[in-house]
Design a protein around this motif. Structure first.
Motif, mmCIF file in Angstrom:
data_model
loop_
_atom_site.group_PDB
_atom_site.id
_atom_site.type_symbol
_atom_site.label_atom_id
_atom_site.label_comp_id
_atom_site.label_asym_id
_atom_site.label_seq_id
_atom_site.Cartn_x
_atom_site.Cartn_y
_atom_site.Cartn_z
ATOM 1 N N GLY A 28 14.142 8.197 4.852
ATOM 2 C CA GLY A 28 14.802 8.529 6.109
ATOM 3 C C GLY A 28 14.672 7.423 7.140
ATOM 4 N N LYS A 29 15.088 7.726 8.346
ATOM 5 C CA LYS A 29 15.095 6.754 9.442
ATOM 6 C C LYS A 29 13.671 6.481 9.902
ATOM 7 C CE LYS A 29 17.050 5.971 14.069
ATOM 8 N NZ LYS A 29 15.921 5.210 14.496
ATOM 9 N N LEU A 30 13.347 5.208 9.971
ATOM 10 C CA LEU A 30 12.030 4.802 10.439
ATOM 11 C C LEU A 30 11.934 4.961 11.954
ATOM 12 C CD1 LEU A 30 11.533 1.535 8.381
ATOM 13 C CD2 LEU A 30 10.372 3.708 8.040
ATOM 14 N N PRO A 31 10.726 5.185 12.472
ATOM 15 C CA PRO A 31 10.540 5.233 13.921
ATOM 16 C C PRO A 31 10.929 3.890 14.553
ATOM 17 C CG PRO A 31 8.608 6.096 12.797
ATOM 18 C CD PRO A 31 9.491 5.484 11.752
ATOM 19 N N ASP A 32 11.197 3.918 15.850
ATOM 20 C CA ASP A 32 11.595 2.709 16.579
ATOM 21 C C ASP A 32 10.597 1.580 16.368
ATOM 22 O OD1 ASP A 32 13.811 3.994 17.590
ATOM 23 O OD2 ASP A 32 12.815 4.565 19.465
ATOM 24 N N ASN A 33 11.125 0.381 16.235
ATOM 25 C CA ASN A 33 10.348 -0.859 16.127
ATOM 26 C C ASN A 33 9.423 -0.919 14.918
ATOM 27 O OD1 ASN A 33 11.460 -1.881 18.602
ATOM 28 N ND2 ASN A 33 10.103 -0.462 19.666
ATOM 29 N N THR A 34 9.599 -0.031 13.954
ATOM 30 C CA THR A 34 8.825 -0.087 12.715
ATOM 31 C C THR A 34 9.563 -1.000 11.754
ATOM 32 O OG1 THR A 34 7.950 2.121 13.029
ATOM 33 C CG2 THR A 34 7.920 1.271 10.793
ATOM 34 N N THR A 35 8.837 -1.907 11.140
ATOM 35 C CA THR A 35 9.470 -2.856 10.235
ATOM 36 C C THR A 35 8.874 -2.753 8.839
ATOM 37 O OG1 THR A 35 7.931 -4.593 10.921
ATOM 38 C CG2 THR A 35 10.051 -4.524 12.039
ATOM 39 N N ILE A 36 9.749 -2.865 7.849
ATOM 40 C CA ILE A 36 9.309 -2.947 6.459
ATOM 41 C C ILE A 36 9.220 -4.432 6.116
ATOM 42 C CG2 ILE A 36 9.858 -2.454 4.055
ATOM 43 C CD1 ILE A 36 11.303 0.044 4.966
ATOM 44 N N GLU A 37 8.038 -4.875 5.824
ATOM 45 C CA GLU A 37 7.812 -6.274 5.477
ATOM 46 C C GLU A 37 8.146 -6.503 4.013
ATOM 47 O OE1 GLU A 37 7.085 -8.482 7.749
ATOM 48 O OE2 GLU A 37 6.790 -7.014 9.341
ATOM 49 N N LYS A 38 8.852 -7.564 3.742
ATOM 50 C CA LYS A 38 9.230 -7.883 2.370
ATOM 51 C C LYS A 38 8.122 -8.654 1.651
ATOM 52 C CE LYS A 38 14.149 -7.628 3.105
ATOM 53 N NZ LYS A 38 14.197 -6.191 3.040
ATOM 54 N N LYS A 39 7.289 -9.349 2.436
ATOM 55 C CA LYS A 39 6.178 -10.103 1.870
ATOM 56 C C LYS A 39 4.874 -9.556 2.442
ATOM 57 C CE LYS A 39 8.728 -14.309 1.056
ATOM 58 N NZ LYS A 39 8.750 -15.751 1.162
ATOM 59 N N LEU A 40 3.839 -9.627 1.669
ATOM 60 C CA LEU A 40 2.545 -9.100 2.087
ATOM 61 C C LEU A 40 1.768 -10.164 2.849
ATOM 62 C CD1 LEU A 40 1.618 -7.152 -1.160
ATOM 63 C CD2 LEU A 40 2.667 -6.280 0.933
ATOM 64 N N ASN A 41 2.258 -10.484 4.042
ATOM 65 C CA ASN A 41 1.620 -11.485 4.892
ATOM 66 C C ASN A 41 0.972 -10.815 6.089
ATOM 67 O OD1 ASN A 41 2.536 -13.573 3.276
ATOM 68 N ND2 ASN A 41 4.417 -13.806 4.436
ATOM 69 N N GLY A 42 -0.174 -11.327 6.504
ATOM 70 C CA GLY A 42 -0.846 -10.767 7.664
ATOM 71 C C GLY A 42 -1.415 -9.401 7.345
ATOM 72 N N SER A 43 -1.701 -8.653 8.397
ATOM 73 C CA SER A 43 -2.225 -7.308 8.177
ATOM 74 C C SER A 43 -1.116 -6.285 8.379
ATOM 75 C CB SER A 43 -3.400 -7.030 9.114
ATOM 76 O OG SER A 43 -2.994 -7.114 10.453
ATOM 77 N N LEU A 44 -1.192 -5.222 7.625
ATOM 78 C CA LEU A 44 -0.172 -4.177 7.660
ATOM 79 C C LEU A 44 -0.802 -2.852 8.048
ATOM 80 C CD1 LEU A 44 1.610 -5.123 4.332
ATOM 81 C CD2 LEU A 44 2.460 -5.548 6.630
ATOM 82 N N ASP A 45 -0.037 -2.029 8.750
ATOM 83 C CA ASP A 45 -0.517 -0.716 9.173
ATOM 84 C C ASP A 45 -0.439 0.320 8.049
ATOM 85 O OD1 ASP A 45 -0.843 -1.317 12.073
ATOM 86 O OD2 ASP A 45 1.311 -1.710 11.907
ATOM 87 N N PHE A 46 0.493 0.120 7.138
ATOM 88 C CA PHE A 46 0.740 1.111 6.087
ATOM 89 C C PHE A 46 1.241 0.391 4.852
ATOM 90 C CE2 PHE A 46 3.737 3.811 3.789
ATOM 91 C CZ PHE A 46 3.027 4.983 3.620
ATOM 92 N N ILE A 47 0.667 0.718 3.704
ATOM 93 C CA ILE A 47 1.130 0.166 2.424
ATOM 94 C C ILE A 47 1.313 1.332 1.465
ATOM 95 C CG2 ILE A 47 0.621 -1.336 0.473
ATOM 96 C CD1 ILE A 47 -1.341 -2.827 2.384
ATOM 97 N N GLN A 48 2.498 1.417 0.883
ATOM 98 C CA GLN A 48 2.746 2.411 -0.152
ATOM 99 C C GLN A 48 3.092 1.644 -1.420
ATOM 100 O OE1 GLN A 48 5.988 5.212 0.442
ATOM 101 N NE2 GLN A 48 4.821 6.747 -0.672
ATOM 102 N N TYR A 49 2.289 1.846 -2.436
ATOM 103 C CA TYR A 49 2.450 1.120 -3.690
ATOM 104 C C TYR A 49 2.765 2.105 -4.801
ATOM 105 C CZ TYR A 49 1.468 -2.149 -7.472
ATOM 106 O OH TYR A 49 1.579 -2.951 -8.576
ATOM 107 N N PHE A 50 3.900 1.936 -5.420
ATOM 108 C CA PHE A 50 4.279 2.767 -6.562
ATOM 109 C C PHE A 50 3.818 2.043 -7.820
ATOM 110 C CE2 PHE A 50 7.075 4.210 -3.227
ATOM 111 C CZ PHE A 50 7.091 5.581 -3.413
ATOM 112 N N SER A 51 2.907 2.673 -8.529
ATOM 113 C CA SER A 51 2.255 2.046 -9.667
ATOM 114 C C SER A 51 2.818 2.554 -10.984
ATOM 115 C CB SER A 51 0.762 2.360 -9.589
ATOM 116 O OG SER A 51 0.097 1.899 -10.721
ATOM 117 N N ALA A 52 2.830 1.673 -11.961
ATOM 118 C CA ALA A 52 3.245 2.053 -13.309
ATOM 119 C C ALA A 52 2.120 2.785 -14.035
ATOM 120 C CB ALA A 52 3.665 0.819 -14.095
ATOM 121 N N GLY A 53 0.925 2.692 -13.503
ATOM 122 C CA GLY A 53 -0.211 3.371 -14.121
ATOM 123 C C GLY A 53 -1.506 2.922 -13.491
#
Length: 70
Positions: A28-53
């Motif tokens: 769905g729609k992200l909250p204002d000024n929330t960005t999805i980073e394409k590269k894992l640079n710097g520190s992130l507030d939230f990481i969701q990782y879909f794992s194969a196992g």
């Protein structure tokens, strides 16, 4: 909403890795000024990782933990 359940809030820097097809639509729609980073640079507030196992997750977990803000 899924955004609320995941705890994603305004102005967060997030990463979603290995997402399934159409996940952004499901998310769905992200909250204002929330960005999805394409590269894992710097520190992130939230990481969701879909794992194969478990082995896949064990391989990347320590690296993901280093870039997640605590």
């Amino acid at each position: 909403s899924l955004i609320e359940k995941l705890g994603i809030k305004d102005s967060m820097r997030i990463a979603i890795i290995n997402q399934p097809n159409n996940y952004k639509k499901d998310l769905g729609k992200l909250p204002d000024n929330t960005t999805i980073e394409k590269k894992l640079n710097g520190s992130l507030d939230f990481i969701q990782y879909f794992s194969a196992g478990k082995k896949d997750l064990e391989t990347v977990f320590s690296d993901l933990k280093k870039i997640h803000k605590t």
